[in-house]
Design an enzyme around this catalytic site. Structure first.
Site, short mmCIF file in Angstrom:
data_model
loop_
_atom_site.label_atom_id
_atom_site.label_comp_id
_atom_site.label_asym_id
_atom_site.label_seq_id
_atom_site.Cartn_x
_atom_site.Cartn_y
_atom_site.Cartn_z
N ARG A 298 0.84 -0.92 -0.01
CA ARG A 298 0.11 -0.08 0.02
C ARG A 298 0.78 1.16 0.05
O ARG A 298 1.90 1.32 0.86
CB ARG A 298 -1.08 -0.12 1.24
CG ARG A 298 -2.12 0.91 1.33
CD ARG A 298 -2.71 0.77 2.51
NE ARG A 298 -3.09 -0.24 2.98
CZ ARG A 298 -3.42 -0.48 4.37
NH1 ARG A 298 -3.67 0.80 5.27
NH2 ARG A 298 -3.81 -1.66 4.89
N SER B 281 -8.10 0.71 1.20
CA SER B 281 -8.51 0.56 2.59
C SER B 281 -9.24 1.85 3.33
O SER B 281 -9.91 2.43 2.58
CB SER B 281 -7.68 -0.34 3.63
OG SER B 281 -8.41 -0.50 4.74
N HIS B 282 -8.73 2.10 4.30
CA HIS B 282 -9.20 3.56 4.92
C HIS B 282 -8.24 4.81 4.70
O HIS B 282 -8.43 5.65 5.50
CB HIS B 282 -9.39 3.34 6.30
CG HIS B 282 -8.21 2.82 7.29
ND1 HIS B 282 -7.60 1.38 7.10
CD2 HIS B 282 -7.45 3.66 7.81
CE1 HIS B 282 -6.59 1.29 7.90
NE2 HIS B 282 -6.34 2.69 8.28
N LYS C 237 -4.60 -6.28 -1.02
CA LYS C 237 -4.79 -7.49 0.01
C LYS C 237 -4.69 -8.81 -0.83
O LYS C 237 -5.47 -8.84 -1.74
CB LYS C 237 -5.91 -7.00 0.93
CG LYS C 237 -6.06 -5.79 1.57
CD LYS C 237 -7.13 -5.62 2.56
CE LYS C 237 -7.13 -4.19 3.40
NZ LYS C 237 -8.39 -4.02 4.24
N ASP D 61 -15.80 1.17 6.52
CA ASP D 61 -14.67 1.98 5.82
C ASP D 61 -14.84 2.03 4.30
O ASP D 61 -15.47 1.50 3.61
CB ASP D 61 -13.41 1.34 6.35
CG ASP D 61 -13.01 0.04 6.10
OD1 ASP D 61 -14.07 -0.69 5.64
OD2 ASP D 61 -11.86 -0.41 6.15
N ASP E 283 -13.18 -0.05 1.96
CA ASP E 283 -13.59 -1.44 1.54
C ASP E 283 -14.18 -2.16 2.22
O ASP E 283 -14.38 -3.33 2.04
CB ASP E 283 -12.00 -1.82 1.04
CG ASP E 283 -11.24 -2.40 2.38
OD1 ASP E 283 -11.51 -1.75 3.37
OD2 ASP E 283 -10.29 -3.39 2.34
N ASP F 67 -14.50 -3.71 5.01
CA ASP F 67 -14.07 -4.84 6.06
C ASP F 67 -14.16 -4.43 7.47
O ASP F 67 -13.94 -5.11 8.28
CB ASP F 67 -12.75 -5.36 5.83
CG ASP F 67 -11.52 -4.63 5.62
OD1 ASP F 67 -11.66 -3.38 5.86
OD2 ASP F 67 -10.57 -5.03 5.12
N ARG F 68 -14.38 -2.88 7.73
CA ARG F 68 -14.30 -2.64 9.18
C ARG F 68 -15.64 -1.78 9.44
O ARG F 68 -16.19 -1.30 8.72
CB ARG F 68 -13.13 -1.67 9.46
CG ARG F 68 -11.88 -2.27 9.54
CD ARG F 68 -10.79 -1.47 9.70
NE ARG F 68 -10.61 -0.11 9.27
CZ ARG F 68 -10.28 1.01 9.88
NH1 ARG F 68 -10.27 0.85 11.26
NH2 ARG F 68 -10.20 1.95 9.08
N HIS G 143 -12.32 -4.36 12.53
CA HIS G 143 -12.45 -5.76 11.91
C HIS G 143 -13.11 -6.95 12.85
O HIS G 143 -12.78 -6.81 14.17
CB HIS G 143 -11.04 -6.19 11.76
CG HIS G 143 -10.39 -5.33 10.75
ND1 HIS G 143 -10.31 -5.69 9.23
CD2 HIS G 143 -9.26 -4.28 10.89
CE1 HIS G 143 -9.67 -4.87 8.75
NE2 HIS G 143 -9.13 -4.09 9.59
#
Length: 456
Positions: A16, A104-105, A114, A236, A238, A240-241, A323
């Site tokens: 990233r 992501s965030h 990922k 978030d 993507d 996942d959170r 998560h």
């Protein structure tokens, strides 16, 4: 042909960095070539690929897919969607690995990848091995195929394999990749549902898509209070959170959500192991014990948690960052969409509101996750010095990830970020006076190592 990645984009849990300056088309292609090599040498040949809604994701995905194909891997492209949808594809489509193009965030100008291989997280030394293969040009060759598969419908249908209450709920996807899935999901859920910022927009024009920062929940809090909703969920970039707001407009941290979700899991699996990261509240660990479960504190990081879940055969786990991982009735990965519907199912089973369930947990006074930048050379040194001083005085310290120190007032944590030049502090006490004493102790330890924590 060889390729050298900038070392700073090779993170502990993923790849990233800022697009254009440190991460670009050639890097994405090289990730594909190196990952294809790992897949083929492991005896595999098919990889699922998804992407988030960032402006750079289509270009990076195209380069990644070409790298995979040139490396001799067949690619199953699932298109735009949250990272858990890619994880679902990797678990159900008969592939040997998966890659999500996502920042992501992180800020809108960042992006990354990922990865999963053989239904397991791909992190740490695995990420470094991709760089080694690229630098040596040690790549397999081939001519893989590319297939487009629409998996959103199957994923949403699988999410609906619960018994959710007919609640009135707000949903803020923050213009991130979860928007289309949440729109499709809420169209089929009972109750009344109100969506915020569901249009995917890589500029993130409304607020930054990080629900662990309470300021990013302001729109959702206002919606819940203005409409008199039962609760609200945020996601978030993507998906996942998860973040949550109860009917009184209060943010509910993910460690407390895990404390609630542990109840039905331990009802079905008495004595099971529940894993939470070192930043999590004592209320969570105490609650798991009360329910007859076995709490395990582990290091932060989604890949580390998933690996520990496999080791412990744990049915559920979570991190303060949002998560939440389900192996109980799910596939073992972190999925904010699934966490939301499981919470709605819990409300139906208990007949209580989210606010009622939170109020029944022990009340502690805690800081949020306080993160501040330090000189890169100081990141690990400071924690090591603090640990040495604590050991010399015989303090009660949990060393699983930095220093988590228990005192008569509660506990405090100091840890070094695995991915950035940051230190993290968190503290929790039974009252405000105790919390102040804990933070004073942290600050004294930092000062003894020549570091000053910025004002809150």
């Amino acid at each position: 042909m060889i390729h050298h990645f900038h070392p700073s984009i090779l993170r502990e849990y993923d790849i990233r960095g800022p697009v254009g300056s440190l991460l670009g088309h050639d890097d994405a292609h090289a990730v594909g070539r190196s990952f294809a090599t790992r897949v083929r040498r492991a005896g595999g040949g098919r990889v699922a690929v998804g992407r988030d809604g960032r402006l750079s994701s289509p270009e990076l995905e195209a380069a990644l897919v070409e790298g995979l194909r040139t490396g001799g891997v067949d690619v199953v492209r699932i298109g735009l969607g949250p990272t858990p949808m890619l994880y679902h594809a990797e678990a159900t489509l008969g592939v040997d690995g998966g890659i999500q193009v996502t920042g992501s965030h992180n800020p809108s100008g960042h992006n990354g990848f990922k990865l999963m291989l053989g239904h397991r997280s791909f992190f740490g030394d695995d990420v470094q091995d991709l760089a080694r293969l690229a630098a040596a040009g040690d790549w397999t060759e081939g001519a893989g195929t590319v297939q487009d598969v629409d998996i959103q419908g199957a994923y949403v249908s699988r999410l609906l394999d619960v018994r959710p209450v007919a609640a009135r709920v707000g949903w803020d996807t923050g213009n991130g990749a979860a928007g289309p899935v949440i729109a499709a999901l809420t169209a089929r859920l009972p109750g009344g549902h109100h969506l915020l910022h569901a249009q995917v927009d890589g500029h993130f024009p409304n607020h930054h898509p990080d629900p662990s920062e309470e300021g990013n929940l302001a729109d959702l809090k206002a919606l819940v209070l203005e409409r008199g909703l039962d609760c609200g969920f945020a996601f978030d970039g993507d998906g996942d959170r998860i973040g949550a707001v109860d009917g009184r407009g209060r943010a509910v941290r993910a460690d407390l959500l895990l404390a609630l979700l542990a109840q039905p899991v331990l009802r079905d699996l008495p004595g099971a192991t529940i894993i939470a990261d070192v930043k999590s509240s004592a209320a969570l660990f105490d609650r798991v014990c009360e329910l007859g479960g076995r709490p395990v504190m582990w290091k932060s990081g989604h890949s580390s948690i998933k690996s520990r879940m496999l080791h412990e055969d744990a049915p559920i786990a979570g991190e303060l960052s949002g998560h939440i991982f389900f192996a109980h009735r799910w596939y073992g990965f972190d999925d904010a969409q699934y966490a939301a519907v499981r919470l709605l199912e819990l409300l139906g089973e208990t007949g209580a509101t989210l606010a009622d369930l939170v109020d029944a947990l022990p009340r502690y006074h805690a800081t949020p996750e306080l993160r501040f930048a330090v000189d890169p050379a100081s990141r690990v040194r400071v924690v090591d010095e603090v640990l040495a001083r604590l050991a010399a005085r015989g303090a009660a310290v949990e060393r699983v990830d930095g220093a988590r120190v228990t005192t008569a007032d509660g506990w405090w944590l100091l840890r070094a970020s695995n991915t950035e030049s940051l230190l993290t502090v968190r503290a929790e006490a039974r009252d405000e006076a105790g919390l102040a004493r804990l933070l004073a102790e942290v600050d004294a330890q930092l000062a003894a190592s020549g570091v000053e924590r910025p004002p809150d």
